[in-house]
Design an enzyme around this catalytic site. Sequence first.
Site, PDB file in Angstrom:
ATOM      1  N   TYR A  99      -4.749  14.128  -7.964  1.00 36.11           N
ATOM      2  CA  TYR A  99      -5.428  14.166  -6.667  1.00 36.11           C
ATOM      3  C   TYR A  99      -6.395  15.348  -6.563  1.00 36.11           C
ATOM      4  O   TYR A  99      -7.439  15.252  -5.921  1.00 36.11           O
ATOM      5  CB  TYR A  99      -4.406  14.214  -5.527  1.00 36.11           C
ATOM      6  CG  TYR A  99      -3.882  12.843  -5.127  1.00 36.11           C
ATOM      7  CD1 TYR A  99      -4.754  11.808  -4.791  1.00 36.11           C
ATOM      8  CD2 TYR A  99      -2.522  12.587  -5.065  1.00 36.11           C
ATOM      9  CE1 TYR A  99      -4.278  10.560  -4.424  1.00 36.11           C
ATOM     10  CE2 TYR A  99      -2.033  11.339  -4.692  1.00 36.11           C
ATOM     11  CZ  TYR A  99      -2.930  10.322  -4.377  1.00 36.11           C
ATOM     12  OH  TYR A  99      -2.467   9.091  -4.010  1.00 36.11           O
ATOM     13  N   GLU A 127      10.481  -1.013  -7.544  1.00 39.61           N
ATOM     14  CA  GLU A 127       9.358  -0.559  -6.703  1.00 39.61           C
ATOM     15  C   GLU A 127       8.108  -0.482  -7.578  1.00 39.61           C
ATOM     16  O   GLU A 127       8.067   0.252  -8.546  1.00 39.61           O
ATOM     17  CB  GLU A 127       9.696   0.821  -6.130  1.00 39.61           C
ATOM     18  CG  GLU A 127       8.658   1.318  -5.163  1.00 39.61           C
ATOM     19  CD  GLU A 127       9.060   2.618  -4.484  1.00 39.61           C
ATOM     20  OE1 GLU A 127      10.219   3.059  -4.669  1.00 39.61           O
ATOM     21  OE2 GLU A 127       8.211   3.186  -3.777  1.00 39.61           O
ATOM     22  N   ARG A 128       7.115  -1.304  -7.229  1.00 39.23           N
ATOM     23  CA  ARG A 128       5.868  -1.395  -7.993  1.00 39.23           C
ATOM     24  C   ARG A 128       6.078  -1.891  -9.414  1.00 39.23           C
ATOM     25  O   ARG A 128       7.183  -2.216  -9.829  1.00 39.23           O
ATOM     26  CB  ARG A 128       5.121  -0.067  -7.992  1.00 39.23           C
ATOM     27  CG  ARG A 128       4.491   0.258  -6.656  1.00 39.23           C
ATOM     28  CD  ARG A 128       3.278   1.161  -6.888  1.00 39.23           C
ATOM     29  NE  ARG A 128       2.694   1.578  -5.645  1.00 39.23           N
ATOM     30  CZ  ARG A 128       1.848   0.828  -4.945  1.00 39.23           C
ATOM     31  NH1 ARG A 128       1.497  -0.360  -5.395  1.00 39.23           N
ATOM     32  NH2 ARG A 128       1.352   1.270  -3.814  1.00 39.23           N
ATOM     33  N   GLY A 156       6.430   1.366   3.008  1.00 37.42           N
ATOM     34  CA  GLY A 156       7.884   1.301   3.204  1.00 37.42           C
ATOM     35  C   GLY A 156       8.635   0.675   2.034  1.00 37.42           C
ATOM     36  O   GLY A 156       9.726   0.126   2.223  1.00 37.42           O
ATOM     37  N   GLU A 162      10.486   3.933  -7.543  1.00 36.32           N
ATOM     38  CA  GLU A 162       9.342   4.385  -8.348  1.00 36.32           C
ATOM     39  C   GLU A 162       9.563   5.804  -8.858  1.00 36.32           C
ATOM     40  O   GLU A 162      10.073   6.653  -8.135  1.00 36.32           O
ATOM     41  CB  GLU A 162       8.105   4.358  -7.459  1.00 36.32           C
ATOM     42  CG  GLU A 162       6.814   4.575  -8.188  1.00 36.32           C
ATOM     43  CD  GLU A 162       5.655   4.376  -7.234  1.00 36.32           C
ATOM     44  OE1 GLU A 162       4.737   3.643  -7.587  1.00 36.32           O
ATOM     45  OE2 GLU A 162       5.670   4.955  -6.132  1.00 36.32           O
ATOM     46  N   ASN A 210       0.820  -1.215   0.000  1.00 32.61           N
ATOM     47  CA  ASN A 210       0.000   0.000   0.000  1.00 32.61           C
ATOM     48  C   ASN A 210       0.859   1.274   0.000  1.00 32.61           C
ATOM     49  O   ASN A 210       2.074   1.218   0.259  1.00 32.61           O
ATOM     50  CB  ASN A 210      -0.914  -0.016   1.238  1.00 32.61           C
ATOM     51  CG  ASN A 210      -2.238   0.709   0.988  1.00 32.61           C
ATOM     52  OD1 ASN A 210      -2.340   1.560   0.095  1.00 32.61           O
ATOM     53  ND2 ASN A 210      -3.248   0.381   1.769  1.00 32.61           N
ATOM     54  N   ILE A 211       0.263   2.391  -0.248  1.00 35.64           N
ATOM     55  CA  ILE A 211       0.944   3.682  -0.111  1.00 35.64           C
ATOM     56  C   ILE A 211       1.473   3.763   1.326  1.00 35.64           C
ATOM     57  O   ILE A 211       0.762   3.434   2.278  1.00 35.64           O
ATOM     58  CB  ILE A 211      -0.044   4.854  -0.353  1.00 35.64           C
ATOM     59  CG1 ILE A 211      -0.666   4.773  -1.744  1.00 35.64           C
ATOM     60  CG2 ILE A 211       0.654   6.198  -0.166  1.00 35.64           C
ATOM     61  CD1 ILE A 211      -1.792   5.801  -1.986  1.00 35.64           C
TER      62      ILE A 211
HETATM   63  P1  DGT Z   1       6.425   3.767   0.211  1.00 43.44           P
HETATM   64  O1  DGT Z   1       7.906   3.799   0.032  1.00 43.44           O
HETATM   65  O2  DGT Z   1       5.897   2.383   0.427  1.00 43.44           O
HETATM   66  O3  DGT Z   1       5.946   4.760   1.209  1.00 43.44           O
HETATM   67  O4  DGT Z   1       5.858   4.135  -1.224  1.00 43.44           O
HETATM   68  P2  DGT Z   1       5.123   5.411  -1.705  1.00 43.44           P
HETATM   69  O5  DGT Z   1       3.918   5.631  -0.890  1.00 43.44           O
HETATM   70  O6  DGT Z   1       6.099   6.545  -1.857  1.00 43.44           O
HETATM   71  O7  DGT Z   1       4.784   4.939  -3.181  1.00 43.44           O
HETATM   72  P3  DGT Z   1       3.400   4.472  -3.774  1.00 43.44           P
HETATM   73  O8  DGT Z   1       3.639   3.820  -5.086  1.00 43.44           O
HETATM   74  O9  DGT Z   1       2.671   3.609  -2.817  1.00 43.44           O
HETATM   75  O10 DGT Z   1       2.637   5.815  -3.979  1.00 43.44           O
HETATM   76  C1  DGT Z   1       3.172   6.978  -4.589  1.00 43.44           C
HETATM   77  C2  DGT Z   1       2.034   7.939  -4.874  1.00 43.44           C
HETATM   78  O11 DGT Z   1       1.597   7.724  -6.186  1.00 43.44           O
HETATM   79  C3  DGT Z   1       0.831   7.731  -4.001  1.00 43.44           C
HETATM   80  O12 DGT Z   1       0.211   8.985  -3.782  1.00 43.44           O
HETATM   81  C4  DGT Z   1      -0.063   6.845  -4.806  1.00 43.44           C
HETATM   82  C5  DGT Z   1       0.296   7.223  -6.161  1.00 43.44           C
HETATM   83  N1  DGT Z   1       0.348   6.119  -7.095  1.00 43.44           N
HETATM   84  C6  DGT Z   1       1.278   5.246  -7.315  1.00 43.44           C
HETATM   85  N2  DGT Z   1       0.999   4.457  -8.357  1.00 43.44           N
HETATM   86  C7  DGT Z   1      -0.127   4.851  -8.786  1.00 43.44           C
HETATM   87  C8  DGT Z   1      -0.938   4.431  -9.816  1.00 43.44           C
HETATM   88  O13 DGT Z   1      -0.700   3.526 -10.630  1.00 43.44           O
HETATM   89  N3  DGT Z   1      -2.055   5.102  -9.879  1.00 43.44           N
HETATM   90  C9  DGT Z   1      -2.392   6.070  -8.981  1.00 43.44           C
HETATM   91  N4  DGT Z   1      -3.551   6.634  -9.090  1.00 43.44           N
HETATM   92  N5  DGT Z   1      -1.642   6.503  -8.028  1.00 43.44           N
HETATM   93  C10 DGT Z   1      -0.535   5.894  -7.948  1.00 43.44           C
END
Ligand code: DGT
Length: 218
Positions: free
Chosen positions: A57, A91-92, A20, A39, A16-17
């Site tokens: 957003y 990552e992802r 980590g 990512e 999830n977001i």
């Molecule tokens: P972490 O290191 O687990 O804290 O990872 P985050 O939260 O930096 O990375 P991630 O991929 O969970 O989320 C990065 C931001 O981008 C978050 O606001 C959600 C958004 N996000 C990531 N991938 C996608 C996607 O395919 N679609 C949408 N709508 N948002 C995404």
Amino acid sequence: MDSANSRPFTVLVEGNIGSGKTTFLEHFRQFEDITLLTEPVEEWRNLKGWNLLDLMYRDPSKWAMTFQAYVSLTMLEMHRRPTRTPVKLMERSIFSAKYCFVEQMKRLGTLHPAQFAVLDEWFTFINTEIPVEADLIVYLKTTPSIVYDRIKKRARSEEQCVPLTYIEELHKLHEDWLINRSHADCPAPVLVLDADLDLSQITEEYKKSEHQILRKAV
Ligand code: DGT
């Protein structure tokens, strides 16, 4: 490298977001011969000066399609990036973009069914025609309320409007994909780690994955 086709052992880090994922990748920086691909959030925040993450957003109905189109491109570029090391950590993936985020946007009505159909066609084409192999998925499993608190604390400006329900739904979509296996294709075996643990304990948890990722006794 895999001697048969010279491709690296490829690990997708999912969760999830705020679970980590970046911290997990950083844990592996101490080892040689691993390529870490974090990512491309910074690219999403600055495409020729445009912050697509923020636009998405702020006005999801208008910008979700554009954002997801760019996410797909940047993810595909990471999947295809040539790697000289025997192990690659990413990552992802295009899979979580599709099965978690695009699916969520379809359910919320943020993506029009016609927009969803276009993204679906792209995904099917990529998944069948372009090699995006993976050998292992590390699932950083979390409790939604815990990651919600982390997201609030880290205060990434674009994410301040994200409600707990959004995080809960994303959690269910990760569980459906990686635990309940509700999609026909899960590209690799899944290793589940407890990512609720705080920073003082998480290193021990991360270590549990080292032998599978480094593929040697550690
Ligand atoms: P972490 O290191 O687990 O804290 O990872 P985050 O939260 O930096 O990375 P991630 O991929 O969970 O989320 C990065 C931001 O981008 C978050 O606001 C959600 C958004 N996000 C990531 N991938 C996608 C996607 O395919 N679609 C949408 N709508 N948002 C995404």
